[in-house]
Design a protein around this motif. Sequence first.
Motif, PDB file in Angstrom:
ATOM      1  N   ALA A 145       0.822  -1.215   0.000  1.00 42.85           N
ATOM      2  CA  ALA A 145       0.000   0.000   0.000  1.00 42.85           C
ATOM      3  C   ALA A 145       0.853   1.260   0.000  1.00 42.85           C
ATOM      4  CB  ALA A 145      -0.937  -0.009   1.197  1.00 42.85           C
ATOM      5  N   ARG A 146       2.001   1.224   0.699  1.00 42.16           N
ATOM      6  CA  ARG A 146       2.713   2.485   0.906  1.00 42.16           C
ATOM      7  C   ARG A 146       4.115   2.538   0.318  1.00 42.16           C
ATOM      8  NH1 ARG A 146       1.183   3.478   7.118  1.00 42.16           N
ATOM      9  NH2 ARG A 146      -1.070   3.544   6.843  1.00 42.16           N
ATOM     10  N   TYR A 147       4.828   1.400   0.305  1.00 44.17           N
ATOM     11  CA  TYR A 147       6.237   1.469  -0.061  1.00 44.17           C
ATOM     12  C   TYR A 147       6.553   0.659  -1.311  1.00 44.17           C
ATOM     13  CZ  TYR A 147       6.072   3.153   4.696  1.00 44.17           C
ATOM     14  OH  TYR A 147       5.737   3.846   5.827  1.00 44.17           O
ATOM     15  N   ASP A 148       5.545   0.463  -2.154  1.00 42.28           N
ATOM     16  CA  ASP A 148       5.746  -0.344  -3.343  1.00 42.28           C
ATOM     17  C   ASP A 148       6.833   0.263  -4.225  1.00 42.28           C
ATOM     18  OD1 ASP A 148       4.670  -2.686  -4.726  1.00 42.28           O
ATOM     19  OD2 ASP A 148       4.257  -1.264  -6.327  1.00 42.28           O
ATOM     20  N   TYR A 149       6.723   1.548  -4.479  1.00 44.80           N
ATOM     21  CA  TYR A 149       7.676   2.219  -5.349  1.00 44.80           C
ATOM     22  C   TYR A 149       9.082   2.160  -4.757  1.00 44.80           C
ATOM     23  CZ  TYR A 149       9.676   5.682  -8.449  1.00 44.80           C
ATOM     24  OH  TYR A 149      10.459   6.322  -9.369  1.00 44.80           O
ATOM     25  N   GLY A 150       9.169   2.338  -3.433  1.00 41.29           N
ATOM     26  CA  GLY A 150      10.461   2.274  -2.764  1.00 41.29           C
ATOM     27  C   GLY A 150      11.126   0.924  -2.974  1.00 41.29           C
ATOM     28  N   SER A 151      10.330  -0.165  -2.890  1.00 39.24           N
ATOM     29  CA  SER A 151      10.910  -1.498  -3.085  1.00 39.24           C
ATOM     30  C   SER A 151      11.456  -1.641  -4.493  1.00 39.24           C
ATOM     31  CB  SER A 151       9.849  -2.582  -2.858  1.00 39.24           C
ATOM     32  OG  SER A 151       9.115  -2.331  -1.705  1.00 39.24           O
ATOM     33  N   ASN A 255     -10.010   5.189  -5.123  1.00 36.67           N
ATOM     34  CA  ASN A 255      -9.562   6.570  -5.260  1.00 36.67           C
ATOM     35  C   ASN A 255      -9.302   7.191  -3.886  1.00 36.67           C
ATOM     36  OD1 ASN A 255      -8.942   8.911  -6.514  1.00 36.67           O
ATOM     37  ND2 ASN A 255     -11.019   9.423  -7.155  1.00 36.67           N
ATOM     38  N   GLU A 256     -10.242   6.979  -2.969  1.00 40.80           N
ATOM     39  CA  GLU A 256     -10.099   7.542  -1.623  1.00 40.80           C
ATOM     40  C   GLU A 256      -8.867   6.981  -0.922  1.00 40.80           C
ATOM     41  OE1 GLU A 256     -13.764   6.866   0.470  1.00 40.80           O
ATOM     42  OE2 GLU A 256     -14.909   7.990  -1.018  1.00 40.80           O
ATOM     43  N   ASP A 257      -8.674   5.672  -1.017  1.00 39.54           N
ATOM     44  CA  ASP A 257      -7.509   5.054  -0.380  1.00 39.54           C
ATOM     45  C   ASP A 257      -6.213   5.645  -0.914  1.00 39.54           C
ATOM     46  OD1 ASP A 257      -9.117   3.503   1.132  1.00 39.54           O
ATOM     47  OD2 ASP A 257      -8.832   1.654   0.005  1.00 39.54           O
ATOM     48  N   ASN A 258      -6.146   5.778  -2.245  1.00 38.60           N
ATOM     49  CA  ASN A 258      -4.937   6.339  -2.848  1.00 38.60           C
ATOM     50  C   ASN A 258      -4.676   7.756  -2.358  1.00 38.60           C
ATOM     51  OD1 ASN A 258      -4.177   4.176  -4.343  1.00 38.60           O
ATOM     52  ND2 ASN A 258      -5.251   4.814  -6.191  1.00 38.60           N
ATOM     53  N   LEU A 259      -5.712   8.580  -2.400  1.00 45.60           N
ATOM     54  CA  LEU A 259      -5.532   9.975  -1.986  1.00 45.60           C
ATOM     55  C   LEU A 259      -5.080  10.053  -0.533  1.00 45.60           C
ATOM     56  CD1 LEU A 259      -8.545  11.762  -3.728  1.00 45.60           C
ATOM     57  CD2 LEU A 259      -6.117  11.976  -4.247  1.00 45.60           C
ATOM     58  N   ALA A 260      -5.673   9.198   0.323  1.00 50.61           N
ATOM     59  CA  ALA A 260      -5.283   9.227   1.736  1.00 50.61           C
ATOM     60  C   ALA A 260      -3.824   8.831   1.893  1.00 50.61           C
ATOM     61  CB  ALA A 260      -6.183   8.300   2.548  1.00 50.61           C
ATOM     62  N   ASN A 261      -3.380   7.860   1.090  1.00 51.15           N
ATOM     63  CA  ASN A 261      -1.976   7.454   1.134  1.00 51.15           C
ATOM     64  C   ASN A 261      -1.043   8.583   0.728  1.00 51.15           C
ATOM     65  OD1 ASN A 261      -1.395   4.955   2.138  1.00 51.15           O
ATOM     66  ND2 ASN A 261      -1.989   3.870   0.278  1.00 51.15           N
ATOM     67  N   PHE A 262      -1.423   9.307  -0.341  1.00 48.11           N
ATOM     68  CA  PHE A 262      -0.592  10.432  -0.782  1.00 48.11           C
ATOM     69  C   PHE A 262      -0.613  11.552   0.246  1.00 48.11           C
ATOM     70  CE2 PHE A 262      -1.901   9.131  -5.348  1.00 48.11           C
ATOM     71  CZ  PHE A 262      -0.959   8.131  -5.337  1.00 48.11           C
ATOM     72  N   ALA A 263      -1.807  11.793   0.806  1.00 47.13           N
ATOM     73  CA  ALA A 263      -1.965  12.938   1.709  1.00 47.13           C
ATOM     74  C   ALA A 263      -1.049  12.818   2.921  1.00 47.13           C
ATOM     75  CB  ALA A 263      -3.421  13.053   2.144  1.00 47.13           C
ATOM     76  N   ARG A 264      -0.734  11.575   3.308  1.00 44.73           N
ATOM     77  CA  ARG A 264       0.124  11.381   4.473  1.00 44.73           C
ATOM     78  C   ARG A 264       1.505  12.010   4.293  1.00 44.73           C
ATOM     79  NH1 ARG A 264       1.675   6.661   4.663  1.00 44.73           N
ATOM     80  NH2 ARG A 264       2.305   6.523   6.830  1.00 44.73           N
ATOM     81  N   TRP A 265       1.916  12.187   3.036  1.00 43.66           N
ATOM     82  CA  TRP A 265       3.248  12.729   2.778  1.00 43.66           C
ATOM     83  C   TRP A 265       3.264  14.248   2.785  1.00 43.66           C
ATOM     84  CZ3 TRP A 265       7.464   9.631   2.536  1.00 43.66           C
ATOM     85  CH2 TRP A 265       7.263   8.273   2.281  1.00 43.66           C
ATOM     86  N   GLU A 266       2.100  14.853   2.731  1.00 39.49           N
ATOM     87  CA  GLU A 266       2.068  16.292   2.492  1.00 39.49           C
ATOM     88  C   GLU A 266       2.297  17.096   3.767  1.00 39.49           C
ATOM     89  OE1 GLU A 266      -1.678  16.816   0.552  1.00 39.49           O
ATOM     90  OE2 GLU A 266      -0.886  16.147  -1.372  1.00 39.49           O
TER      91      GLU A 266
END
Lengths: 462, 462
Positions: A145-151, A255-266
């Motif tokens: 959910a959160r660190y896919d890109y990092g991996s 969509n909501e899940d994705n936005l919430a995941n991004f929002a955590r970084w802001e």
Amino acid sequence: MDFDHQKREQGRFGQGRSRIEAFCENVRKIGRDDPRRVVHSLKVGLALTLVSLLYYCQPLYDSFGVSAMWAVITVVLVFEFSAGATLGKGVMRGLATLLAAALAVGAHHLANLSGRIGEPILLGFFVFLQAVVFTFARFYPTIKARYDYGSVIFILTFSFISVSGYRDDEILKLAYLRLSTILIGGSTCIVISVLVFPVWAGEELHNLIASNMDKLACFLQGFGHVYFEMAEDGVSKRDKSFLQGYATVLNSKNNEDNLANFARWEPGHGRFRFRHPWKQYLKIGARTRRCAYRIESLNGHLNSQAKPEIPSKIRETCSEMSLECGRAMKELASAIKTMVKPFAAHVHIENSKSAAENLNSVLQSSGLLGDNTDVLQLVPVATIVSLLIDIVKCTEEIAESVHELASMVNFEAVEPTVSPEKPKTGQSEPMKSPDDVNSPSIIIVIDEPSLENGTSDSKSRA
Amino acid sequence: MDFDHQKREQGRFGQGRSRIEAFCENVRKIGRDDPRRVVHSLKVGLALTLVSLLYYCQPLYDSFGVSAMWAVITVVLVFEFSAGATLGKGVMRGLATLLAAALAVGAHHLANLSGRIGEPILLGFFVFLQAVVFTFARFYPTIKARYDYGSVIFILTFSFISVSGYRDDEILKLAYLRLSTILIGGSTCIVISVLVFPVWAGEELHNLIASNMDKLACFLQGFGHVYFEMAEDGVSKRDKSFLQGYATVLNSKNNEDNLANFARWEPGHGRFRFRHPWKQYLKIGARTRRCAYRIESLNGHLNSQAKPEIPSKIRETCSEMSLECGRAMKELASAIKTMVKPFAAHVHIENSKSAAENLNSVLQSSGLLGDNTDVLQLVPVATIVSLLIDIVKCTEEIAESVHELASMVNFEAVEPTVSPEKPKTGQSEPMKSPDDVNSPSIIIVIDEPSLENGTSDSKSRA
């Protein structure tokens, strides 16, 4: 023959032209619907042009050389529509590169010790091992959910540096160049994304939740009017299109899940601070969706051809329930949107609940029940009643979670502009006339937290 | 004091250990739930190790040099869980690189003509322009859904080659090296993904649709038993967990859309040919979801504390409807799974429809309606009835689209094993006793296409 051919050619040409016109119209519509898309495209172009300066400027090129391409690649892969997504990807790319580069340098030194023949074998084994481990880690729910890109970036950097290191003796310099150019690319993205007309994922989520509730409110208010009041005059079909807005709410979870995941970084922005309770929005979203499922069932009845004869008394009461729920929902949506404590929502919910309580006596006295009643005729009426009761309950739950949000982030409390008035509960007084529907909402403060205790009321009543 | 400290240390140690144990258990569970995940990880490791041979083997390194890293990068970015996704990404990466490389070489020549000062300016302008155009194109719905990755790679390659070309005079060689190493990386991924224990997105979609229908069937069969037959004996709470499977169906749209997109890239495999009608699966999925929304409403009644007293006659009939729908759904699911034409589904649907028709007389004679009836007590009963009627309709629609699929891809027709028997429609004969529930399903062929015409029957009856 020649004429025919010409005509056909013209037809084909016309068809092609109309297709191109439709395409252009589509493109224009995409830009018009959300002008930030055009701005985003320009921002990506700007970032990319900026990092290509690493090539064009001789002094910059002297220090980075071909490694400058990593900055270009980073910009293309990291720059996302919302600031949160860009930040998340940028930071993850930086950290994953740092970690992977450090480990790769270590692995390289270890492999170096094992002689000329052992080195490629050991390096190959390390590459294989980390690829297997991190690919498998991507299936782990939290990481996925959160660190896919990092991996992905970890695997990429580790493989790249440890493998290149086999040929290039200056592995430390290689790792340093890759890391610094990635930092340049990433920070260019982040700076432009955050400073130039930023699109905040958090704000998007905030607005999405409010607009979803608005859509349900539209349906409920429209349902009250269309189904119960215009059922006879035959124009109901014409006006139904605006009732279909709720359909997009059904599938909004992803969509909501994705936005919430991004929002955590802001970082904090506008009315939102850094650790804004985005999870609470997901909770409100889930409850809104549950209400939308009920509305989907209700909508089936709106489209059924066989409309039952409903006595006007029942119609009025049902219409009242639907309208009041719609008003409560609208009030809650605007409370979220403006971040002001919802005042009148309580009253509307209480009104719809008292309408539901009235139903019993109304149904009793309606004459629907006789010895020769076609009972199956009763079924659709009862279903609408029951779904509306469910929806009242859902609305109450939504109100509850909006209140939780309001107390979490200290929504502003605005003074009521109209003198307070107690809601009429459990009385069989006549309902407000439909003319009142669009009157300015009465803003009332209710002291006791009747919401939390009253959640299961409507259920047991049902 | 010392003892306390030791105890605390032990506590911390124990806590840490139990956390690690929980983590390991999670990891093991992920692997056990779907062993293909482990296989996928190994496949990625294998592909990555294979392309690193470009570095380790002197003759290969002589021809590709540092460009070999593009093969490594391609493997990391292209290798996906399903063969379809890998194929799609691989092909898109190849094509986008080819196109972008060609255009970049052209742009480079054009810029070359404009002299030493004009060159970087013109190159920068080209890079800016294509980045803006293709970033905006990614908002176009068709491109976003299918060619998003291709657009990213286009921007990447164009920028990279045209910018590098400014420094490197052998731009054609650069483009050629990049293209060939990407082809090596991409084809390694595709070959391993397709040949070594392939995971087909199409098959996943196929199974997902069938298992979603199975979940609804479970609920409907369970609902018939739990709600109507065990309502009194108080054990209903214990057995409800297996009824919650339907919840995942509500949010399956995104997953289904993705799988269908990937499946389009896949060659024929197993029972699926190249252009298998994947869109029809999406249609079935959408209808299944619509049924799930009704079930969600129904489930609310299962959880409500206040269970109404339902006369046994009505209970039996409702239970019959729910069970028959469940059986029809199960039959349809297994028809999809085994790709055999559904035979008995018709019969079960007809049975549930005739049960619905019976309801009128059953309700009439049930004694629910008296002069002193509490009408609101009727409401939940009527709602369950109405939702069940809706579900019968949904099941009919699902059956219709499954039949469409069956005729599109020529599902196998298996001979009925039991002698045919006409369904009993519109008669008020006594229903099958609950003991019949698990009897072997009667496989019957119905001649007339009663499904297509009967779609709105249950509605008008309602």
